[in-house]
Write a protein that holds these residues in place. Structure first.
Motif, PDB file in Angstrom:
ATOM      1  N   THR A 116     -47.145  -1.640  43.262  1.00 42.74           N
ATOM      2  CA  THR A 116     -46.717  -2.754  44.113  1.00 42.74           C
ATOM      3  C   THR A 116     -47.923  -3.258  44.883  1.00 42.74           C
ATOM      4  O   THR A 116     -48.649  -2.464  45.498  1.00 42.74           O
ATOM      5  N   MET A 117     -48.124  -4.557  44.823  1.00 43.20           N
ATOM      6  CA  MET A 117     -49.259  -5.175  45.512  1.00 43.20           C
ATOM      7  C   MET A 117     -48.751  -6.012  46.681  1.00 43.20           C
ATOM      8  O   MET A 117     -47.821  -6.809  46.531  1.00 43.20           O
ATOM      9  N   GLN A 118     -49.361  -5.792  47.838  1.00 44.15           N
ATOM     10  CA  GLN A 118     -49.053  -6.581  49.042  1.00 44.15           C
ATOM     11  C   GLN A 118     -50.347  -7.164  49.601  1.00 44.15           C
ATOM     12  O   GLN A 118     -51.382  -6.476  49.596  1.00 44.15           O
ATOM     13  N   PRO A 119     -50.319  -8.401  50.076  1.00 42.29           N
ATOM     14  CA  PRO A 119     -49.164  -9.324  50.119  1.00 42.29           C
ATOM     15  C   PRO A 119     -48.866  -9.915  48.738  1.00 42.29           C
ATOM     16  O   PRO A 119     -49.693  -9.816  47.832  1.00 42.29           O
ATOM     17  N   GLY A 120     -47.681 -10.498  48.639  1.00 44.92           N
ATOM     18  CA  GLY A 120     -47.287 -11.139  47.401  1.00 44.92           C
ATOM     19  C   GLY A 120     -46.084 -10.521  46.733  1.00 44.92           C
ATOM     20  O   GLY A 120     -45.476 -11.134  45.867  1.00 44.92           O
ATOM     21  N   ASP A 121     -45.736  -9.286  47.145  1.00 44.41           N
ATOM     22  CA  ASP A 121     -44.588  -8.596  46.538  1.00 44.41           C
ATOM     23  C   ASP A 121     -44.675  -8.568  45.021  1.00 44.41           C
ATOM     24  O   ASP A 121     -43.685  -8.773  44.305  1.00 44.41           O
ATOM     25  N   VAL A 122     -45.860  -8.303  44.500  1.00 42.53           N
ATOM     26  CA  VAL A 122     -46.033  -8.201  43.055  1.00 42.53           C
ATOM     27  C   VAL A 122     -45.720  -6.771  42.618  1.00 42.53           C
ATOM     28  O   VAL A 122     -46.326  -5.816  43.104  1.00 42.53           O
ATOM     29  N   VAL A 123     -44.759  -6.630  41.719  1.00 42.41           N
ATOM     30  CA  VAL A 123     -44.385  -5.321  41.187  1.00 42.41           C
ATOM     31  C   VAL A 123     -44.749  -5.307  39.711  1.00 42.41           C
ATOM     32  O   VAL A 123     -44.287  -6.151  38.938  1.00 42.41           O
ATOM     33  N   GLY A 124     -45.601  -4.381  39.340  1.00 43.96           N
ATOM     34  CA  GLY A 124     -46.066  -4.347  37.963  1.00 43.96           C
ATOM     35  C   GLY A 124     -45.951  -2.965  37.349  1.00 43.96           C
ATOM     36  O   GLY A 124     -45.797  -1.961  38.047  1.00 43.96           O
ATOM     37  N   ARG A 125     -45.998  -2.928  36.028  1.00 42.11           N
ATOM     38  CA  ARG A 125     -46.021  -1.664  35.298  1.00 42.11           C
ATOM     39  C   ARG A 125     -47.094  -1.737  34.227  1.00 42.11           C
ATOM     40  O   ARG A 125     -47.192  -2.712  33.477  1.00 42.11           O
TER      41      ARG A 125
END
Length: 221
Positions: A116-125
């Protein structure tokens, strides 16, 4: 004086012989019958046991043969666990923080990284593994913005594990399933500092030739 006709004597002799043979015949038949009775159940029991064993073998599902994970994939063990990564972006961009957790999957054949990357609420796998045909590490990435990528890396060399590939980067996510994006050639250079610390020097090359660099500093939580 014996006046009995010869044919009468023959009949009498035949009856006498028959009377002698009957008990022998009955005894033999009885003996055979008893033998069959004795053997029959045993044979049937043996057959039943064999049939039961065969049915048992068929009824019990065979355990699938487990193929061990390739030894090369252990070169990714430095990713295992939970890390907090401080991202130093290219000049003009804002710093970010990524939290990532990597676990073994499919018997150790693959490593799954959820981040999870913040800021941006990016959720990746990211799914890491080893390609036994190309003899390379592989990494498939996708996230909730719709971005996706495929990377590959040769073996470790001089303390560096370098993945290269093409990222289809979504610029602005859209619920419509249609949006704009840019293709980026990525180069991720992983280096292990110690068992609780690794870094990733990232280089991004755009279609117009522009090159931007950033870095991740990841420490175990």
């Amino acid at each position: 004086m014996d006046t009995e006709k010869p044919e009468g004597q023959e009949r009498r002799l035949a009856r006498a012989l028959w009377r002698r043979r009957v008990p022998i015949g009955i005894t033999s038949a009885a003996a055979v019958g008893l033998a069959l009775l004795a053997v029959g159940p045993v044979g049937a029991e043996t057959a039943n046991k064999s049939e039961a064993a065969a049915q048992s073998q068929h009824s019990q599902p065979k355990k699938p043969r487990t193929l061990p994970a390739p030894p090369q994939v252990r070169g990714l063990d430095f990713l295992l666990g939970t890390f907090t990564c401080d991202y130093a972006p290219p000049p003009g961009s804002k710093p970010a923080t990524m939290t990532m957790t990597t676990k073994r999957a499919m018997g150790g054949h693959y490593y799954y990284t959820d981040a999870t990357m913040q800021p941006g609420d990016v959720v990746g796998r990211a799914t890491f593994g080893w390609d036994p045909v190309a003899k390379k590490f592989i990494n498939q990435y996708h996230d909730n913005w719709g971005s996706s990528a495929n990377y590959a890396a040769g073996p470790w060399k001089d303390g560096h594990l370098v993945f290269t590939g093409r990222l289809s980067q979504v610029v602005k996510p859209s619920p419509t399933g249609e949006t704009t994006g840019v293709p980026i050639d990525l180069r991720d250079d992983y280096q292990v500092v110690n068992k609780n610390h690794f870094t990733n020097e990232q280089r991004m090359t755009f279609s117009d030739g522009t090159v931007l660099t950033g870095s991740y500093d990841c420490r175990r939580k």
